[in-house]
Enzyme design. Structure first.
Site, PDB file in Angstrom:
ATOM      1  N   SER A  59       1.634   4.791   3.126  1.00  0.00           N
ATOM      2  CA  SER A  59       2.916   5.435   3.409  1.00  0.00           C
ATOM      3  C   SER A  59       2.740   6.935   3.653  1.00  0.00           C
ATOM      4  O   SER A  59       1.759   7.550   3.222  1.00  0.00           O
ATOM      5  CB  SER A  59       3.870   5.250   2.225  1.00  0.00           C
ATOM      6  OG  SER A  59       4.037   3.887   1.935  1.00  0.00           O
TER       7      SER A  59
HETATM    8  N1  SAM Z   1       1.687   1.775  -1.720  1.00  0.00           N
HETATM    9  C1  SAM Z   1       0.852   1.638  -0.558  1.00  0.00           C
HETATM   10  C2  SAM Z   1      -0.113   2.754  -0.389  1.00  0.00           C
HETATM   11  O1  SAM Z   1      -0.076   3.728  -1.171  1.00  0.00           O
HETATM   12  O2  SAM Z   1      -0.968   2.653   0.508  1.00  0.00           O
HETATM   13  C3  SAM Z   1       1.713   1.443   0.663  1.00  0.00           C
HETATM   14  C4  SAM Z   1       1.424   0.137   1.291  1.00  0.00           C
HETATM   15  S1  SAM Z   1       2.347  -0.515   2.607  1.00  0.00           S
HETATM   16  C5  SAM Z   1       3.585   0.608   3.066  1.00  0.00           C
HETATM   17  C6  SAM Z   1       3.202  -1.848   1.791  1.00  0.00           C
HETATM   18  C7  SAM Z   1       2.320  -2.949   1.262  1.00  0.00           C
HETATM   19  O3  SAM Z   1       3.158  -3.966   0.686  1.00  0.00           O
HETATM   20  C8  SAM Z   1       1.461  -3.660   2.301  1.00  0.00           C
HETATM   21  O4  SAM Z   1       0.122  -3.541   1.957  1.00  0.00           O
HETATM   22  C9  SAM Z   1       1.943  -5.131   2.244  1.00  0.00           C
HETATM   23  O5  SAM Z   1       0.912  -6.066   2.447  1.00  0.00           O
HETATM   24  C10 SAM Z   1       2.481  -5.200   0.827  1.00  0.00           C
HETATM   25  N2  SAM Z   1       3.436  -6.276   0.568  1.00  0.00           N
HETATM   26  C11 SAM Z   1       4.444  -6.758   1.353  1.00  0.00           C
HETATM   27  N3  SAM Z   1       5.097  -7.753   0.721  1.00  0.00           N
HETATM   28  C12 SAM Z   1       4.500  -7.909  -0.492  1.00  0.00           C
HETATM   29  C13 SAM Z   1       4.711  -8.764  -1.605  1.00  0.00           C
HETATM   30  N4  SAM Z   1       5.674  -9.691  -1.626  1.00  0.00           N
HETATM   31  N5  SAM Z   1       3.902  -8.640  -2.683  1.00  0.00           N
HETATM   32  C14 SAM Z   1       2.906  -7.726  -2.693  1.00  0.00           C
HETATM   33  N6  SAM Z   1       2.650  -6.887  -1.672  1.00  0.00           N
HETATM   34  C15 SAM Z   1       3.429  -6.968  -0.593  1.00  0.00           C
END
Ligand code: SAM
Length: 212
Positions: A59
């Site tokens: 993000s």
């Molecule tokens: N917090 C992260 C960082 O600091 O890099 C941001 C990651 S990205 C914006 C959001 C993440 O949520 C993705 O890697 C995606 O695969 C994950 N995601 C989406 N749905 C999810 C779920 N139900 N459970 C766990 N992870 C999930």
């Protein structure tokens, strides 16, 4: 490495309204370039989201700072993050002294974040599963942050939040979401503050969007 770039980024965050000194210090200490793919390192301190593989992103730093400030984690508190991605947000929460439990649904991203945590000797509990179901074993949590946007607030997460705890989650359609900053008043009562215009990747799971 990249100390000047980190300082410049912290100045940008201050200009954009981030006030919490502890949060700003954490951004100064956590090295974002260690959480992005090699070819992205030169851009690690630009205030933008960057691709991390599997169609996902690390993000935008301002978004991470805004959500962290809204969550306001205190040392020793149990915080659950849904959407480990690169591991950067988890590392920021860890730097603030929280006990972090993070969940990622993509095996490759989970594995690579765990490798980084181990390399940096960060004591962060990570698992690969559907985060919309939470992590019952360690509940209740003093705070929960969801870093992907869902169609609604998962009931499991509301249940696993401690009374007086905060849940920060983007809710909306797949393109634009409103950030919901929810405080649990009692087991049945929640107070929500909404902040518009955020854009996250979709939260996919049982209490999120369905996978295509
Ligand atoms: N917090 C992260 C960082 O600091 O890099 C941001 C990651 S990205 C914006 C959001 C993440 O949520 C993705 O890697 C995606 O695969 C994950 N995601 C989406 N749905 C999810 C779920 N139900 N459970 C766990 N992870 C999930």
């Amino acid at each position: 490495m990249f100390e000047t770039e980190r300082k410049d980024l912290v100045e940008i965050l201050k200009k954009k309204g981030i006030r919490n000194e502890q949060v700003l210090k954490a951004f100064m200490r956590v090295q974002r370039h260690l959480f992005v793919p090699d070819i992205m390192k030169q851009h690690a301190y630009a205030d933008v989201a960057l691709p991390i593989g599997m169609g996902q992103t690390i993000s935008q730093p301002y978004t991470v700072a805004y959500m962290t400030e809204a969550l306001n984690p205190q040392p020793g508190q149990k915080i659950m993050e849904i959407g480990t991605g690169s591991g950067y947000q988890a590392a920021i929460l860890n730097e603030l002294g929280a006990r972090v439990f993070t969940i990622e649904r993509h095996h490759d991203l989970h594995n690579s974040a765990v490798k980084i945590f181990d390399k940096l000797n960060l004591k962060i509990a990570a698992r690969c599963s559907d985060g919309t179901l939470g992590w019952q074993e360690f509940a209740p949590y003093d705070g929960i942050v969801v870093t992907a946007g869902g169609p609604s607030v998962p009931e499991n997460l509301k249940k696993q939040l401690a009374v007086e705890g905060k849940l920060v989650i983007p809710v909306g359609d797949k393109k634009v979401q409103t950030l919901h900053i929810i405080t649990k008043i009692s087991d049945e009562q929640f107070k929500t503050r909404e902040v518009p215009y955020f854009a996250f990747v979709p939260l996919i799971g049982k209490e999120g969007w369905r996978e295509k």
